[in-house]
Design an enzyme around this catalytic site. Structure first.
Site, PDB file in Angstrom:
ATOM      1  N   ASP A 128      -5.893 -14.776   5.626  1.00  0.00           N
ATOM      2  CA  ASP A 128      -5.600 -15.785   4.616  1.00  0.00           C
ATOM      3  C   ASP A 128      -4.142 -15.594   4.237  1.00  0.00           C
ATOM      4  OD1 ASP A 128      -5.178 -17.233   2.305  1.00  0.00           O
ATOM      5  OD2 ASP A 128      -7.200 -16.897   1.541  1.00  0.00           O
ATOM      6  N   GLU A 221      -6.187  -7.255  -5.767  1.00  0.00           N
ATOM      7  CA  GLU A 221      -6.613  -8.597  -5.365  1.00  0.00           C
ATOM      8  C   GLU A 221      -8.100  -8.620  -5.659  1.00  0.00           C
ATOM      9  OE1 GLU A 221      -8.428 -11.124  -4.289  1.00  0.00           O
ATOM     10  OE2 GLU A 221      -8.218 -10.752  -2.148  1.00  0.00           O
ATOM     11  N   GLU A 230     -18.386 -12.051  -8.637  1.00  0.00           N
ATOM     12  CA  GLU A 230     -18.320 -10.614  -8.297  1.00  0.00           C
ATOM     13  C   GLU A 230     -17.738  -9.762  -9.416  1.00  0.00           C
ATOM     14  OE1 GLU A 230     -17.387  -9.235  -4.318  1.00  0.00           O
ATOM     15  OE2 GLU A 230     -17.222 -11.323  -3.718  1.00  0.00           O
ATOM     16  N   HIS A 370      -9.159 -18.828   1.770  1.00  0.00           N
ATOM     17  CA  HIS A 370     -10.557 -18.494   2.073  1.00  0.00           C
ATOM     18  C   HIS A 370     -11.458 -18.672   0.844  1.00  0.00           C
ATOM     19  CE1 HIS A 370      -9.620 -14.655   0.163  1.00  0.00           C
ATOM     20  NE2 HIS A 370     -10.920 -14.423   0.115  1.00  0.00           N
TER      21      HIS A 370
END
Ligand code: SAH
Length: 430
Positions: A128, A221, A230, A370
């Site tokens: 990505d 990240e 998440e 992505h």
């Protein structure tokens, strides 16, 4: 991050571009559309779209295998001992022909719980370019931030961000990674000659002992689908509160969530209405589940019907964990007469401590990442006229039982010339 869900649509291919600053490149239309009956061409993966028709001679079963005249009878299956011995010999031969796994004791069960250990997940992230190049640019073009500084890389994966920081002149980088990928990161750090600058620590950020009391910079990240899926943001906030020196820098330090609305008749039919009639059977109970689960997919900018609305900006250097739960109002003004089938959420992140404001957007008008976009289908098909507004609010919170999942509540109403509706819908990202 934001890559645990397996998606059935490949991400759009991207090309290298140097300046990814708040990219507003033309996005390639990337939806895979199933061809309608009679058209030939694109593969539909076997399950999509055309499930309503009777099976025909186009079944892909191997005819030899199912020809009743050729099939093996029970008597044929009786084998003598020597035949069975040679069968097991050839089985072990087959085994022997595979190379030794070495230290790789991971099974698919491990990967299920630990998808970040799999190189496929890592590949998707590294490829990505919008994502990885932005981090690289932030680090290489702002070396003044890193020179002789102690950096903490939260969730290091392969160690790519740590390597960027080391190359930019960091005094030392601590790279924490809880998945098996930590072992690989150690190997990568070593083979690239950075063992003296980067220390990879395998374990959970929340459980690890850091060899230093404070760090100058935290880089991570952590973003998931819909930004918050998440819930790794909490891990970054935990690390910030425990180890970041007063006045230290968090990279990135701003993240914003946006909302817009799209026309999406074709896809809604394909993904949602599909369940009304599946090979002649009513499976609409699945439709309810499908409606509740936001769909991660790329949206063509031509589908946009309304303006975008900023829902929430988070300041990662100051916010508390509770700030990731919020209710935000929205007013989506139609830019043309059209139908609305879904709301679409996306985010951007920025690095405001750089020389020049740098970041990237995951919006439908930007180059694809992505993370794609997150589509929330509406119960109603709304008919909206230019200038009218779809108004409401969105409430976002981590799920109480499983905080990695995200609960979303949407209240919306439209009082237009063609359509008047008011509703509450619940969604769950999982
Ligand atoms: N920094 C890498 C990987 C980002 S993906 C890159 O940019 O390519 C996020 C990573 O954080 C995953 O590898 C995941 O295993 C790790 N991670 C998530 N939560 C963590 C935690 N609580 N402690 C340590 N690592 C964590």
């Amino acid at each position: 991050m934001g890559r645990r869900k397996s998606q059935n649509h490949p991400a759009a291919t991207t090309t290298t571009g140097d300046d990814q600053s708040l990219n507003q490149h033309q996005q390639q239309p990337t939806k895979i559309r199933f061809k309608v009956d009679g058209e030939e061409g694109e593969v539909d993966g076997g399950g999509g779209g055309g499930g309503q028709e009777d099976a025909t001679a186009s079944s892909n079963l191997d005819e030899v295998m199912c020809d009743p005249d050729e099939s093996t009878t029970v008597a044929d299956m009786t084998v003598d001992a020597s035949a069975s011995a040679s069968a097991s010999a050839s089985a072990s031969e087959a085994h022997d022909s595979f190379p030794d796994d070495g230290d790789d004791h991971q099974t698919s069960a491990d990967y299920y719980f630990d998808s970040y250990s799999h190189f496929g997940t890592v590949l998707e992230m590294l490829k990505d370019i919008v994502r990885t190049k932005t981090y690289q640019n932030v680090i290489y073009q702002n070396k003044f931030l890193f020179k002789n500084k102690v950096v903490l890389d939260v969730g290091a994966g392969t160690g790519i961000l740590s390597l960027f920081c080391a190359k930019a002149g960091a005094q030392h980088v601590y790279a924490i990674e809880c998945s098996q990928m930590a072992d690989t990161a150690k190997e990568i750090v070593e083979s690239n000659g950075f063992s003296n600058v980067i220390t990879v620590l395998k374990g959970k950020v929340e459980e690890i002992d850091l060899p230093v009391a404070k760090v100058d910079i935290i880089i991570s990240e952590w973003m998931g689908y819909f930004l918050l899926f998440e819930n790794m943001l909490n891990t970054v906030l935990y690390a910030r509160d425990k180890w970041l020196v007063n006045g230290g820098v968090v990279l990135p330090d701003k993240a914003s969530l946006y909302l817009t609305a799209i026309e999406d008749a074709e896809y809604k039919d394909d993904k949602i209405e599909f369940w009304n009639n599946v090979y002649g059977f009513d499976m609409s109970c699945i439709k309810k589940q499908a409606m509740m689960e936001p769909l991660v997919d790329t949206v063509d900018q031509n589908q946009l019907v309304t303006q975008c609305q900023l829902l929430k900006t988070m300041d990662i250097s100051k916010m508390g964990p509770g700030d990731a739960s919020f209710t935000a109002p929205f007013k989506l003004v139609a830019e043309r007469d059209d139908y609305i089938h879904a709301l679409v959420a996306y985010f951007d992140v920025s690095f405001t401590k750089c020389h020049k404001l740098t970041g990237f957007s995951t919006g439908p008008r930007s180059r694809a990442t992505h993370w794609k976009q997150t589509v929330l289908y509406l119960e109603d098909v709304l008919t909206i006229c230019e200038g009218e507004a779809l108004v409401g609010s969105m409430t976002v919170a981590p799920n109480k039982k499983n905080p990695r999942d995200v609960d979303i509540k949407v209240k919306y109403s439209l009082n237009g010339r063609r359509c008047s509706v008011s509703r509450i819908q619940y969604y769950k990202m999982r």
